[in-house]
Design a protein around this motif. Structure first.
Motif, PDB file in Angstrom:
ATOM      1  N   LEU A  75      17.579  43.268   0.805  1.00 45.37           N
ATOM      2  CA  LEU A  75      17.726  42.034   0.054  1.00 45.37           C
ATOM      3  C   LEU A  75      16.781  42.069  -1.148  1.00 45.37           C
ATOM      4  N   ALA A  76      17.359  42.042  -2.339  1.00 43.32           N
ATOM      5  CA  ALA A  76      16.576  42.122  -3.562  1.00 43.32           C
ATOM      6  C   ALA A  76      16.241  40.753  -4.134  1.00 43.32           C
ATOM      7  N   GLY A  77      16.977  39.723  -3.761  1.00 43.09           N
ATOM      8  CA  GLY A  77      16.725  38.384  -4.283  1.00 43.09           C
ATOM      9  C   GLY A  77      17.983  37.549  -4.282  1.00 43.09           C
ATOM     10  N   GLY A  78      17.883  36.385  -4.897  1.00 44.24           N
ATOM     11  CA  GLY A  78      19.018  35.486  -4.961  1.00 44.24           C
ATOM     12  C   GLY A  78      18.603  34.052  -4.748  1.00 44.24           C
ATOM     13  N   TRP A  79      19.565  33.224  -4.372  1.00 49.24           N
ATOM     14  CA  TRP A  79      19.308  31.786  -4.227  1.00 49.24           C
ATOM     15  C   TRP A  79      20.308  31.192  -3.258  1.00 49.24           C
ATOM     16  N   ALA A  80      19.819  30.355  -2.338  1.00 48.96           N
ATOM     17  CA  ALA A  80      20.698  29.646  -1.412  1.00 48.96           C
ATOM     18  C   ALA A  80      19.989  28.383  -0.937  1.00 48.96           C
ATOM     19  N   ARG A  81      20.738  27.288  -0.905  1.00 48.62           N
ATOM     20  CA  ARG A  81      20.195  26.008  -0.450  1.00 48.62           C
ATOM     21  C   ARG A  81      21.253  25.238   0.328  1.00 48.62           C
ATOM     22  N   TRP A  82      20.808  24.503   1.326  1.00 45.15           N
ATOM     23  CA  TRP A  82      21.695  23.606   2.051  1.00 45.15           C
ATOM     24  C   TRP A  82      22.256  22.563   1.098  1.00 45.15           C
TER      25      TRP A  82
END
Length: 214
Positions: A75-82
């Protein structure tokens, strides 16, 4: 109208979206496996799930990412939110040094009545900003309260993938039965269980490692 209200209630009753945080790549993890595929991910609660600290790469077993990384994939990065919509994703993402971007998104858009073309534009923006050479767009899992919403969204997403020459994967195929979640695959009719997350993650991992057929 009643079905839409149920879907909105399911989404809103979980954890609220947060748009203020910015992800920090995990360089140690991304460089720990020489020659590994560097994975960037963008999504909502189906991606973040029960992760203690998604931005730092601390993943929970109900996140599909937990089952996609390791043994050649980092996993290099990114974005996730509920609760995140694709508009919030497009506003929050940053460039990531990654070989492939995987997007699992749109459930909250249909729950809030977002027009399909807006979802498509937002996902184009996400891919542009992240800047990975490969983009994999996945179908979303079922929405048990309104199965047609997920079905219609997935038609739009597959069309977008073809239009943009992205790789398409129906990763939730193994979660479905008659348009809804199969038994044991969902915790609430919207989010995969750990078993469901494993099915989703392994399907995505296979595409990531396939290298687009190259």
């Amino acid at each position: 109208m009643r079905v839409a209200a149920v879907v909105l209630a399911l989404v809103a009753a979980l954890l609220p979206a947060s748009c203020s945080g910015r992800p920090d790549p995990a360089p140690d993890a991304a460089t720990s496996q020489a020659g590994a595929v560097r994975l960037a991910v963008v999504g909502d609660s189906i991606t973040e799930a029960d992760s203690p600290d998604f931005d730092a790469g601390r993943l929970g077993p109900q996140s599909w990412v937990h089952h996609a990384v390791g043994d050649g994939v980092v996993l290099a990065g990114g974005w996730a939110r509920w609760g995140a919509t694709t508009a919030q994703m497009a506003a929050a993402v940053e460039p990531v040094e990654a070989d492939v971007l995987v997007i699992v998104a749109g459930t909250n858009d249909v729950g809030s009545g977002e027009p399909a073309e807006c979802t498509r534009d937002n996902l184009r923006r996400v891919a542009e900003v992240v800047g990975a050479q490969r983009v994999v767009l996945s179908a979303v899992p079922p929405i048990d309260a309104a199965p047609h919403l997920a079905t219609e969204l997935n038609v739009e997403l597959e069309d977008l993938a073809a239009e943009e020459r992205w790789e398409w994967v129906d990763a939730p195929a193994g979660l479905r039965q008659g348009g809804r979640f199969a038994e044991g695959m969902a915790s609430d009719g919207l989010h995969p269980t750990e078993a469901g997350a494993r099915v989703l993650g392994e399907a995505i991992r296979e595409v990531v490692l396939d290298g687009g057929g190259q």
